[in-house]
Structures are given as structure tokens and as C-alpha cells.
Design a protein around this motif. Structure first.
Motif, PDB file in Angstrom:
ATOM      1  N   LEU A  95      38.592  34.919  52.263  1.00  0.00           N
ATOM      2  CA  LEU A  95      38.289  34.954  50.636  1.00  0.00           C
ATOM      3  C   LEU A  95      37.517  33.870  50.234  1.00  0.00           C
ATOM      4  N   ALA A  96      37.613  32.299  50.755  1.00  0.00           N
ATOM      5  CA  ALA A  96      36.810  31.313  50.362  1.00  0.00           C
ATOM      6  C   ALA A  96      35.379  31.905  50.654  1.00  0.00           C
ATOM      7  N   ARG A  97      35.170  32.461  51.845  1.00  0.00           N
ATOM      8  CA  ARG A  97      33.696  32.869  52.061  1.00  0.00           C
ATOM      9  C   ARG A  97      33.086  33.776  51.149  1.00  0.00           C
ATOM     10  N   ILE A 127      46.734  35.982  52.623  1.00  0.00           N
ATOM     11  CA  ILE A 127      46.765  35.919  51.215  1.00  0.00           C
ATOM     12  C   ILE A 127      47.049  37.631  50.959  1.00  0.00           C
ATOM     13  N   LEU A 128      48.399  37.741  50.346  1.00  0.00           N
ATOM     14  CA  LEU A 128      48.540  39.086  50.061  1.00  0.00           C
ATOM     15  C   LEU A 128      48.745  39.501  48.707  1.00  0.00           C
ATOM     16  N   ASN A 129      48.496  38.526  47.705  1.00  0.00           N
ATOM     17  CA  ASN A 129      48.375  38.913  46.238  1.00  0.00           C
ATOM     18  C   ASN A 129      47.695  38.779  45.521  1.00  0.00           C
ATOM     19  N   TYR A 130      46.160  38.669  46.265  1.00  0.00           N
ATOM     20  CA  TYR A 130      44.863  38.806  45.571  1.00  0.00           C
ATOM     21  C   TYR A 130      44.383  40.067  44.925  1.00  0.00           C
ATOM     22  N   PRO A 131      44.256  40.215  43.667  1.00  0.00           N
ATOM     23  CA  PRO A 131      44.118  41.599  43.315  1.00  0.00           C
ATOM     24  C   PRO A 131      42.844  42.154  44.002  1.00  0.00           C
ATOM     25  N   GLY A 132      42.777  43.268  44.338  1.00  0.00           N
ATOM     26  CA  GLY A 132      41.599  43.972  44.942  1.00  0.00           C
ATOM     27  C   GLY A 132      41.627  43.907  46.319  1.00  0.00           C
ATOM     28  N   LEU A 133      42.193  42.658  46.933  1.00  0.00           N
ATOM     29  CA  LEU A 133      42.042  42.068  48.369  1.00  0.00           C
ATOM     30  C   LEU A 133      43.582  41.809  48.963  1.00  0.00           C
TER      31      LEU A 133
END
Length: 103
Positions: free
Chosen positions: A61-63, A47-53
Motif C-alpha cells: 500500500l505504501a508503494r 490491511i483489510l479495511n482500505y477501500p478498494g484494496l
């Protein structure tokens, strides 16, 4: 029947964010959704577009979502919502074989 301050339908990123915001504002919340969170996120390799990550795997991310919910004591009620009824000052939510109330 217990009446919740807020009912949130969906355990994807938006629902999780809403639940966290409501909880830190000391609201009594009901989070209805799949306990596995978002299947689409969990399956994503990157995932390249999640803010801050900017570069995280879907599983990580799910974890992180799950850990954040656990840290705040937020539980997911794993029931499919059938109907939402406007009841005047509150809403009735039919999920599974149960009814819930939220303002």
C-alpha cells in the motif's frame, strides 16, 4: 517567497489523498510530511479495511501511494511543521528553518 494554493500537513493516507485531489484540480500544492509516508502503514503485515484494496500488505500500500505521488509529480517536503500562523488572507507555515505561505 512562493505562495501555494494549498498546504497539506501530513503524508499519511488522508494527506496523500488531499494532495492527489488538489493536484488533479490543478492546484499548486505543498505537501509537508515524512518521505517514508506512514510508518504504521509500512509496518503492517496486512490491511483489510482500505477501500478498494481489501487485502493488501502495508508495504504494498505504501508503494502504491508513492507510485501515485510520483506519477502526478507530487513531492513531499520532509520538514517538521513547528507553527502555523493565520495571516489574514493566507497562512504562514514554519517548518524546519523555513517559512512557507499558503492560501
Amino acid at each position: 517567497m512562493q505562495r501555494y494554493d494549498i498546504a497539506i500537513i501530513g503524508s499519511g493516507p488522508a494527506g496523500i489523498s488531499a494532495a492527489i485531489t488538489a493536484k488533479v484540480r490543478d492546484k499548486n500544492i505543498l505537501l509537508l510530511g515524512d518521505t517514508s509516508l506512514s510508518i504504521k502503514i509500512s509496518k503492517a503485515q496486512e490491511i483489510l479495511n482500505y477501500p478498494g484494496l481489501p487485502n493488501i500488505s502495508g508495504a504494498d500500500l505504501a508503494r502504491a501511494f508513492s507510485d501515485h505521488l510520483d506519477a502526478l509529480g507530487i513531492e513531499i517536503t520532509d520538514k517538521k511543521v513547528k507553527t502555523v500562523y493565520a495571516m489574514g488572507e493566507y497562512f504562514g507555515i514554519e517548518a524546519g528553518t523555513q517559512m512557507y505561505e499558503a492560501a
